[in-house]
Scaffold this motif. Structure first.
Motif, short mmCIF file in Angstrom:
data_model
loop_
_atom_site.label_atom_id
_atom_site.label_comp_id
_atom_site.label_asym_id
_atom_site.label_seq_id
_atom_site.Cartn_x
_atom_site.Cartn_y
_atom_site.Cartn_z
N ASN A 193 1.59 19.77 -3.00
CA ASN A 193 1.69 19.74 -1.55
C ASN A 193 3.04 19.20 -1.07
O ASN A 193 3.64 19.74 -0.14
N ASP A 194 3.52 18.11 -1.71
CA ASP A 194 4.69 17.39 -1.21
C ASP A 194 5.97 17.69 -1.98
O ASP A 194 7.07 17.44 -1.49
N GLY A 195 5.83 18.17 -3.21
CA GLY A 195 6.99 18.43 -4.04
C GLY A 195 7.46 17.24 -4.85
O GLY A 195 8.38 17.35 -5.66
N TYR A 196 6.84 16.09 -4.63
CA TYR A 196 7.20 14.90 -5.40
C TYR A 196 6.04 13.91 -5.36
O TYR A 196 5.13 14.00 -4.53
N LEU A 197 6.09 12.93 -6.26
CA LEU A 197 5.13 11.83 -6.31
C LEU A 197 5.92 10.54 -6.40
O LEU A 197 6.76 10.38 -7.28
N ASN A 198 5.68 9.62 -5.47
CA ASN A 198 6.36 8.32 -5.46
C ASN A 198 5.32 7.23 -5.71
O ASN A 198 4.55 6.88 -4.82
N THR A 199 5.28 6.72 -6.93
CA THR A 199 4.26 5.73 -7.27
C THR A 199 4.92 4.48 -7.83
O THR A 199 6.07 4.51 -8.27
N TYR A 200 4.17 3.36 -7.79
CA TYR A 200 4.79 2.09 -8.19
C TYR A 200 3.82 1.19 -8.95
O TYR A 200 2.61 1.24 -8.77
N PHE A 201 4.43 0.35 -9.81
CA PHE A 201 3.70 -0.58 -10.67
C PHE A 201 4.45 -1.91 -10.70
O PHE A 201 5.49 -2.06 -10.07
N HIS A 202 3.91 -2.86 -11.48
CA HIS A 202 4.51 -4.18 -11.62
C HIS A 202 4.61 -4.53 -13.11
O HIS A 202 3.78 -4.08 -13.90
N PRO A 203 5.56 -5.37 -13.49
CA PRO A 203 5.69 -5.70 -14.91
C PRO A 203 4.49 -6.45 -15.48
O PRO A 203 4.12 -6.26 -16.63
N TRP A 204 3.87 -7.30 -14.65
CA TRP A 204 2.74 -8.09 -15.15
C TRP A 204 1.52 -7.24 -15.48
O TRP A 204 0.63 -7.69 -16.19
N GLU A 205 1.50 -6.01 -15.01
CA GLU A 205 0.40 -5.11 -15.38
C GLU A 205 0.47 -4.74 -16.86
O GLU A 205 -0.54 -4.32 -17.44
N PHE A 206 1.65 -4.89 -17.45
CA PHE A 206 1.85 -4.52 -18.84
C PHE A 206 1.63 -5.71 -19.78
O PHE A 206 1.98 -5.66 -20.95
N VAL A 207 1.04 -6.77 -19.23
CA VAL A 207 0.62 -7.94 -19.99
C VAL A 207 -0.89 -8.05 -19.82
O VAL A 207 -1.41 -7.86 -18.71
N THR A 208 -1.61 -8.34 -20.87
CA THR A 208 -3.07 -8.45 -20.77
C THR A 208 -3.45 -9.59 -19.83
O THR A 208 -3.08 -10.75 -20.06
N LEU A 209 -4.16 -9.26 -18.76
CA LEU A 209 -4.56 -10.24 -17.76
C LEU A 209 -6.04 -10.58 -17.93
O LEU A 209 -6.88 -9.68 -18.00
N GLU A 210 -6.32 -11.86 -17.97
CA GLU A 210 -7.70 -12.33 -18.09
C GLU A 210 -8.19 -12.78 -16.71
O GLU A 210 -7.62 -13.69 -16.12
N PRO A 211 -9.24 -12.13 -16.18
CA PRO A 211 -9.72 -12.48 -14.83
C PRO A 211 -10.01 -13.96 -14.65
O PRO A 211 -9.69 -14.55 -13.61
#
Length: 260
Positions: A193-211
């Motif tokens: 539909n748009d011709g592109y996808l603009n998405t974002y993440f964070h570095p801490w997501e790539f570390v195992t997080l314990e709730p």
């Protein structure tokens, strides 16, 4: 075209949930995650944009230089992640210009909060990617805002991608929690539909997080660490097989605005 971007910041998110975390630990988590995601991007040979706080860059200048050496764009994520004054806009740009030895063009406000376009222009920025054009309880309501690239206040505005019609957000939370194939279908719909996808993440997501450790809700911690790196790699491989290109945000905007 797929625009991968990462908000590189001190890991102060536990403070939002009433959990104290020393600055040294905040940096350790973010550095570990950044190194892991950089490895994925390097292995796959794709470029991305890193919206970086000046505080992070001051504390890890060698990592910023590594991003530049790999061909990625450095953009500003303000000076601090949890404190803002308009004078920080120019100060963060100047520091990132110096550490990266590049000219910073883009800005993204922490937590996608409002920011003055006039102040951004005065500070020397060329584009702003500080809006998610959807509704997120307790954060923002932008259902009436444009979904795709537009110009306002003398500045190019690049919202985070949401699906057509229902404006389902395709940011980090949905990437964590949806089945990957479903996320890919929604991304494909948006790309068509748009011709592109603009998405974002964070570095801490790539570390195992314990709730329990950080008092985070389960949707924040699902598929973090090695699982997140694996998901990102699979998503990139999927995108390549579909024939999509991956680009830095500044290159995309330069290409897009030439045709407008």
């Amino acid at each position: 075209m797929i625009l991968l971007s990462f908000d590189i910041e001190e890991f102060d998110m536990p403070l939002e949930y009433g959990v104290a975390i020393p600055f040294e630990d905040q940096m350790a988590v973010s550095i570990e995650g950044t190194e892991r995601l950089l490895a994925v991007l390097e292995q796959q040979g794709v470029l991305a944009t890193f919206y970086t706080t000046a505080r992070f860059a001051e504390s890890a200048p060698d990592l910023i230089k590594r991003m530049v050496a790999q061909g990625h764009e450095i953009a500003s994520h303000d000076y601090f992640h949890s404190e803002h004054h308009d004078h920080h806009l120019a100060e963060s740009k100047a520091l990132l210009d110096r550490i990266s030895s590049t000219t910073i063009k883009g800005f993204r406000m922490p937590r996608l909060q409002p920011v003055s376009n006039e102040a951004l222009v005065a500070a020397g920025y060329q584009y702003n990617s500080s809006m998610n054009p959807t509704w997120l309880p307790g954060r923002y309501n932008h259902f009436t805002k444009p979904r795709t690239l537009f110009k306002a206040g003398g500045l190019w505005q690049l919202p985070a991608s949401v699906t057509p019609w229902v404006r389902f957000p395709l940011f980090w939370i949905s990437f964590h929690n949806l089945p990957l194939k479903l996320y890919q279908l929604l991304a494909q719909w948006t790309l068509k539909n748009d011709g592109y996808l603009n998405t974002y993440f964070h570095p801490w997501e790539f570390v195992t997080l314990e709730p329990k450790k950080y008092n985070f809700p389960s949707y924040v911690c699902k598929n973090t660490g090695a699982a997140m790196a694996d998901r990102l790699e699979k998503f990139i491989v999927w995108g390549k097989k579909k024939g999509y290109s991956f680009a830095r945000t500044d290159h995309f905007i330069e290409q897009k605005t030439k045709s407008l």
